[in-house]
Write an enzyme that holds these catalytic residues in place. Structure first.
Site, short mmCIF file in Angstrom:
data_model
loop_
_atom_site.label_atom_id
_atom_site.label_comp_id
_atom_site.label_asym_id
_atom_site.label_seq_id
_atom_site.Cartn_x
_atom_site.Cartn_y
_atom_site.Cartn_z
N THR A 58 0.86 -1.19 0.00
CA THR A 58 0.00 0.00 0.00
C THR A 58 0.89 1.23 0.00
OG1 THR A 58 -1.84 -1.08 1.14
CG2 THR A 58 -1.73 1.31 1.27
N PHE A 88 1.22 5.13 0.79
CA PHE A 88 0.66 6.18 1.60
C PHE A 88 1.28 7.52 1.18
CE2 PHE A 88 0.15 2.36 4.01
CZ PHE A 88 -1.01 2.52 4.74
#
Length: 287
Positions: A189, A191
Protein backbone atom coordinates in the site's frame (compact mmCIF):
# COMPACT_ATOMS: atom_id res chain seq x y z
CA UNK A 1 -1.08 26.21 -8.99
CA UNK A 2 -2.18 29.23 -7.03
CA UNK A 3 0.21 32.16 -7.27
CA UNK A 4 -0.14 32.83 -3.54
CA UNK A 5 1.16 29.42 -2.47
CA UNK A 6 4.36 29.49 -0.46
CA UNK A 7 6.75 26.68 -1.34
CA UNK A 8 9.12 25.65 1.43
CA UNK A 9 12.52 24.98 -0.09
CA UNK A 10 15.13 22.86 1.67
CA UNK A 11 18.27 20.93 0.83
CA UNK A 12 17.33 17.49 2.12
CA UNK A 13 14.20 15.38 1.53
CA UNK A 14 13.29 15.05 5.22
CA UNK A 15 10.36 16.02 7.40
CA UNK A 16 10.36 16.97 11.05
CA UNK A 17 11.34 13.90 13.08
CA UNK A 18 9.18 14.78 16.11
CA UNK A 19 6.16 15.90 14.10
CA UNK A 20 2.55 15.95 15.18
CA UNK A 21 0.92 13.51 12.77
CA UNK A 22 -2.66 12.39 12.13
CA UNK A 23 -3.61 8.83 11.11
CA UNK A 24 -6.93 7.13 10.51
CA UNK A 25 -7.88 4.19 12.74
CA UNK A 26 -6.12 3.04 15.87
CA UNK A 27 -2.59 2.05 16.89
CA UNK A 28 -1.29 -0.96 14.99
CA UNK A 29 -2.92 -0.04 11.66
CA UNK A 30 -0.87 0.06 8.48
CA UNK A 31 -1.20 3.87 8.52
CA UNK A 32 0.56 3.73 11.89
CA UNK A 33 3.36 1.68 10.32
CA UNK A 34 3.69 4.18 7.44
CA UNK A 35 3.88 7.07 9.91
CA UNK A 36 6.64 5.37 11.94
CA UNK A 37 8.56 4.71 8.72
CA UNK A 38 8.61 8.39 7.73
CA UNK A 39 8.96 10.09 11.12
CA UNK A 40 11.51 9.15 13.76
CA UNK A 41 9.61 10.31 16.86
CA UNK A 42 6.09 11.26 15.81
CA UNK A 43 3.37 12.46 18.17
CA UNK A 44 0.47 10.57 16.59
CA UNK A 45 -3.23 11.27 16.99
CA UNK A 46 -5.67 8.71 15.59
CA UNK A 47 -8.98 9.74 14.00
CA UNK A 48 -12.07 7.68 13.04
CA UNK A 49 -12.21 8.66 9.36
CA UNK A 50 -9.92 9.78 6.55
CA UNK A 51 -11.77 13.09 6.31
CA UNK A 52 -11.01 13.66 10.00
CA UNK A 53 -7.31 13.40 9.10
CA UNK A 54 -7.71 16.03 6.37
CA UNK A 55 -9.55 18.29 8.80
CA UNK A 56 -6.94 17.84 11.52
CA UNK A 57 -4.18 19.05 9.20
CA UNK A 58 -6.31 21.85 7.76
CA UNK A 59 -7.25 23.06 11.25
CA UNK A 60 -3.62 22.91 12.45
CA UNK A 61 -4.36 20.20 15.01
CA UNK A 62 -1.60 18.19 13.30
CA UNK A 63 1.34 19.18 11.12
CA UNK A 64 1.05 16.14 8.86
CA UNK A 65 -1.54 13.59 7.83
CA UNK A 66 -0.81 10.04 6.66
CA UNK A 67 -3.37 8.44 4.34
CA UNK A 68 -3.40 5.43 1.98
CA UNK A 69 -3.79 6.32 -1.67
CA UNK A 70 -3.41 3.02 -3.55
CA UNK A 71 -2.84 -0.69 -3.08
CA UNK A 72 -0.93 -2.87 -5.53
CA UNK A 73 -3.78 -5.43 -5.60
CA UNK A 74 -6.99 -3.58 -4.75
CA UNK A 75 -6.22 -0.36 -6.63
CA UNK A 76 -6.83 3.25 -5.65
CA UNK A 77 -8.49 4.52 -2.48
CA UNK A 78 -10.85 6.70 -4.50
CA UNK A 79 -12.44 8.48 -1.53
CA UNK A 80 -9.06 9.94 -0.63
CA UNK A 81 -8.56 11.25 -4.16
CA UNK A 82 -11.87 13.07 -3.82
CA UNK A 83 -10.81 14.50 -0.44
CA UNK A 84 -7.59 15.85 -1.96
CA UNK A 85 -9.71 17.89 -4.34
CA UNK A 86 -11.92 19.26 -1.56
CA UNK A 87 -9.16 20.18 0.90
CA UNK A 88 -6.31 22.56 0.11
CA UNK A 89 -3.50 20.33 1.35
CA UNK A 90 -0.26 19.27 -0.33
CA UNK A 91 1.57 15.98 -0.71
CA UNK A 92 5.05 16.28 0.83
CA UNK A 93 6.13 12.63 0.74
CA UNK A 94 5.12 9.08 -0.10
CA UNK A 95 6.03 5.69 1.36
CA UNK A 96 5.20 2.09 0.43
CA UNK A 97 4.32 -0.38 3.18
CA UNK A 98 4.33 -4.14 2.60
CA UNK A 99 0.96 -5.52 3.62
CA UNK A 100 0.87 -8.96 5.23
CA UNK A 101 -2.53 -10.00 6.55
CA UNK A 102 -3.01 -12.53 9.33
CA UNK A 103 -6.09 -14.14 10.83
CA UNK A 104 -6.32 -12.87 14.41
CA UNK A 105 -8.37 -14.63 17.07
CA UNK A 106 -8.77 -14.89 20.83
CA UNK A 107 -6.11 -17.16 22.39
CA UNK A 108 -6.93 -20.84 22.06
CA UNK A 109 -9.56 -20.39 19.33
CA UNK A 110 -9.78 -23.06 16.59
CA UNK A 111 -10.72 -22.19 13.03
CA UNK A 112 -13.79 -24.48 13.30
CA UNK A 113 -15.21 -22.12 15.92
CA UNK A 114 -15.12 -19.05 13.71
CA UNK A 115 -18.33 -17.66 12.23
CA UNK A 116 -17.53 -13.98 11.57
CA UNK A 117 -14.43 -12.07 10.48
CA UNK A 118 -13.98 -8.29 10.51
CA UNK A 119 -11.55 -6.05 8.66
CA UNK A 120 -11.27 -3.10 6.32
CA UNK A 121 -13.06 -3.79 3.03
CA UNK A 122 -9.81 -3.67 1.06
CA UNK A 123 -8.21 -6.21 3.40
CA UNK A 124 -11.23 -8.50 2.94
CA UNK A 125 -10.86 -8.12 -0.83
CA UNK A 126 -7.15 -8.89 -0.65
CA UNK A 127 -7.90 -12.11 1.30
CA UNK A 128 -10.83 -13.24 -0.84
CA UNK A 129 -9.30 -16.63 -1.71
CA UNK A 130 -8.90 -17.52 1.96
CA UNK A 131 -12.45 -16.41 2.74
CA UNK A 132 -13.88 -18.48 -0.13
CA UNK A 133 -12.05 -21.53 1.21
CA UNK A 134 -13.72 -21.01 4.61
CA UNK A 135 -17.30 -20.34 3.58
CA UNK A 136 -18.64 -20.87 7.10
CA UNK A 137 -17.06 -17.53 8.06
CA UNK A 138 -19.15 -14.47 7.19
CA UNK A 139 -17.03 -11.39 6.51
CA UNK A 140 -17.93 -7.88 7.65
CA UNK A 141 -16.33 -4.59 6.54
CA UNK A 142 -14.87 -2.56 9.40
CA UNK A 143 -13.34 0.90 9.55
CA UNK A 144 -9.74 -0.26 9.89
CA UNK A 145 -7.71 -3.46 10.20
CA UNK A 146 -6.34 -2.57 13.64
CA UNK A 147 -9.73 -1.32 14.82
CA UNK A 148 -11.23 -4.68 13.87
CA UNK A 149 -8.58 -6.43 15.99
CA UNK A 150 -9.39 -4.11 18.89
CA UNK A 151 -13.10 -4.90 18.45
CA UNK A 152 -12.55 -8.69 18.52
CA UNK A 153 -10.37 -8.39 21.61
CA UNK A 154 -13.06 -6.40 23.44
CA UNK A 155 -15.92 -8.77 22.58
CA UNK A 156 -14.16 -11.85 23.98
CA UNK A 157 -16.29 -13.91 21.57
CA UNK A 158 -14.41 -16.92 20.21
CA UNK A 159 -16.62 -17.04 17.11
CA UNK A 160 -15.16 -13.74 15.91
CA UNK A 161 -11.87 -13.06 14.11
CA UNK A 162 -10.12 -10.09 12.57
CA UNK A 163 -7.81 -9.75 9.59
CA UNK A 164 -4.87 -7.54 10.42
CA UNK A 165 -1.17 -7.23 11.11
CA UNK A 166 1.07 -9.10 13.52
CA UNK A 167 1.56 -5.78 15.31
CA UNK A 168 -2.20 -5.57 15.90
CA UNK A 169 -2.18 -9.09 17.37
CA UNK A 170 0.56 -8.13 19.84
CA UNK A 171 -1.03 -4.81 20.73
CA UNK A 172 -4.51 -6.21 21.43
CA UNK A 173 -3.61 -9.59 22.92
CA UNK A 174 -4.81 -11.74 20.05
CA UNK A 175 -3.36 -14.95 18.67
CA UNK A 176 -2.27 -15.37 15.04
CA UNK A 177 -4.19 -18.38 13.80
CA UNK A 178 -2.80 -18.18 10.26
CA UNK A 179 -0.24 -15.82 8.71
CA UNK A 180 -0.05 -14.34 5.21
CA UNK A 181 -3.61 -15.12 4.15
CA UNK A 182 -3.64 -12.46 1.42
CA UNK A 183 -4.12 -13.71 -2.14
CA UNK A 184 -0.65 -12.65 -3.23
CA UNK A 185 2.65 -11.93 -1.52
CA UNK A 186 3.46 -8.82 -3.61
CA UNK A 187 0.95 -6.71 -1.66
CA UNK A 188 1.95 -3.11 -0.98
CA UNK A 189 0.00 0.00 0.00
CA UNK A 190 1.30 3.43 -0.91
CA UNK A 191 0.66 6.18 1.60
CA UNK A 192 1.04 9.92 1.08
CA UNK A 193 2.06 12.51 3.66
CA UNK A 194 -0.12 15.65 3.67
CA UNK A 195 0.79 19.12 4.92
CA UNK A 196 -0.64 22.64 4.71
CA UNK A 197 2.31 23.96 2.69
CA UNK A 198 4.13 22.37 -0.28
CA UNK A 199 7.88 21.71 -0.27
CA UNK A 200 10.52 21.77 -2.99
CA UNK A 201 14.12 20.55 -3.11
CA UNK A 202 16.36 18.86 -5.69
CA UNK A 203 15.62 15.31 -4.52
CA UNK A 204 11.85 15.56 -4.90
CA UNK A 205 11.24 13.03 -7.67
CA UNK A 206 7.47 12.60 -7.99
CA UNK A 207 4.86 15.16 -9.06
CA UNK A 208 1.09 14.88 -8.57
CA UNK A 209 -1.51 16.99 -10.41
CA UNK A 210 -5.27 17.27 -10.76
CA UNK A 211 -6.28 18.11 -14.34
CA UNK A 212 -9.55 19.04 -16.00
CA UNK A 213 -9.17 18.65 -19.74
CA UNK A 214 -10.94 20.67 -22.41
CA UNK A 215 -14.13 18.92 -23.44
CA UNK A 216 -13.09 18.12 -27.00
CA UNK A 217 -11.96 15.12 -29.04
CA UNK A 218 -8.34 14.06 -28.55
CA UNK A 219 -7.68 16.26 -25.51
CA UNK A 220 -6.39 13.41 -23.34
CA UNK A 221 -4.09 12.14 -26.09
CA UNK A 222 -2.77 15.64 -26.72
CA UNK A 223 -2.17 16.29 -23.02
CA UNK A 224 -0.31 13.01 -22.55
CA UNK A 225 1.84 13.74 -25.58
CA UNK A 226 3.24 16.83 -23.81
CA UNK A 227 4.97 14.52 -21.35
CA UNK A 228 5.98 11.94 -23.95
CA UNK A 229 7.70 14.67 -26.00
CA UNK A 230 9.86 15.53 -22.97
CA UNK A 231 10.51 11.83 -22.18
CA UNK A 232 8.79 12.13 -18.79
CA UNK A 233 7.56 8.86 -17.29
CA UNK A 234 3.87 8.83 -16.36
CA UNK A 235 3.46 6.82 -13.13
CA UNK A 236 -0.29 6.91 -12.58
CA UNK A 237 -3.44 8.13 -14.31
CA UNK A 238 -6.68 8.08 -12.30
CA UNK A 239 -10.02 9.48 -13.46
CA UNK A 240 -12.79 10.65 -11.11
CA UNK A 241 -16.25 11.98 -12.03
CA UNK A 242 -16.83 15.70 -11.62
CA UNK A 243 -19.73 16.42 -9.24
CA UNK A 244 -22.74 17.97 -10.99
CA UNK A 245 -21.13 17.41 -14.42
CA UNK A 246 -22.43 14.08 -15.75
CA UNK A 247 -19.93 12.05 -17.81
CA UNK A 248 -17.13 14.56 -17.28
CA UNK A 249 -13.99 13.69 -15.37
CA UNK A 250 -11.01 15.05 -13.51
CA UNK A 251 -7.68 13.27 -13.92
CA UNK A 252 -5.12 12.66 -11.20
CA UNK A 253 -1.65 12.37 -12.70
CA UNK A 254 1.58 11.23 -11.11
CA UNK A 255 4.82 11.46 -13.07
CA UNK A 256 8.58 11.38 -12.54
CA UNK A 257 10.48 14.62 -12.22
CA UNK A 258 11.27 17.78 -10.33
CA UNK A 259 9.57 21.12 -10.88
CA UNK A 260 12.99 22.77 -11.27
CA UNK A 261 13.81 20.67 -14.35
CA UNK A 262 13.47 22.56 -17.66
CA UNK A 263 11.78 19.57 -19.34
CA UNK A 264 9.11 19.45 -16.62
CA UNK A 265 8.54 23.19 -16.86
CA UNK A 266 8.22 22.88 -20.65
CA UNK A 267 5.70 20.02 -20.41
CA UNK A 268 3.55 21.90 -17.88
CA UNK A 269 3.67 25.07 -19.96
CA UNK A 270 2.58 23.21 -23.09
CA UNK A 271 -0.12 21.40 -21.11
CA UNK A 272 -1.92 24.71 -20.52
CA UNK A 273 -3.15 24.56 -24.12
CA UNK A 274 -5.09 21.35 -23.43
CA UNK A 275 -6.71 21.97 -20.06
CA UNK A 276 -9.35 24.07 -18.34
CA UNK A 277 -8.00 23.61 -14.80
CA UNK A 278 -4.87 22.35 -13.03
CA UNK A 279 -4.06 21.94 -9.36
CA UNK A 280 -0.56 20.98 -8.23
CA UNK A 281 -0.84 18.52 -5.34
CA UNK A 282 2.90 18.37 -4.71
CA UNK A 283 6.43 17.60 -5.81
CA UNK A 284 7.78 15.28 -3.17
CA UNK A 285 10.26 12.51 -2.28
CA UNK A 286 9.66 8.79 -1.89
CA UNK A 287 10.80 7.51 1.50
Amino acid sequence: MKQSEQIIRCNEPCLQSAAKAACQGVAGAFSHTACLTVFEQPNITFYPTFEDVFQAVSNQESEYGVIPIENSLAGSVTDNYDLMLRYHLHIVGTVKVKVEHSLLVLPGTKIEQLRHVYSHEQALHQCSDFLKAHSQITHHPYSNTAASAQFVAKTQDASLAAIGSTESAKRYGLEILQQNIQNRRDNFTRFVILAREPISHPECNRISLIIRLKHQAGSLYQALSRFAQQEINLLKLESRPIPDSPFEFLFYWDFDGNLMEPRVQKALKDLEQDIEYMKLLGNYPEF
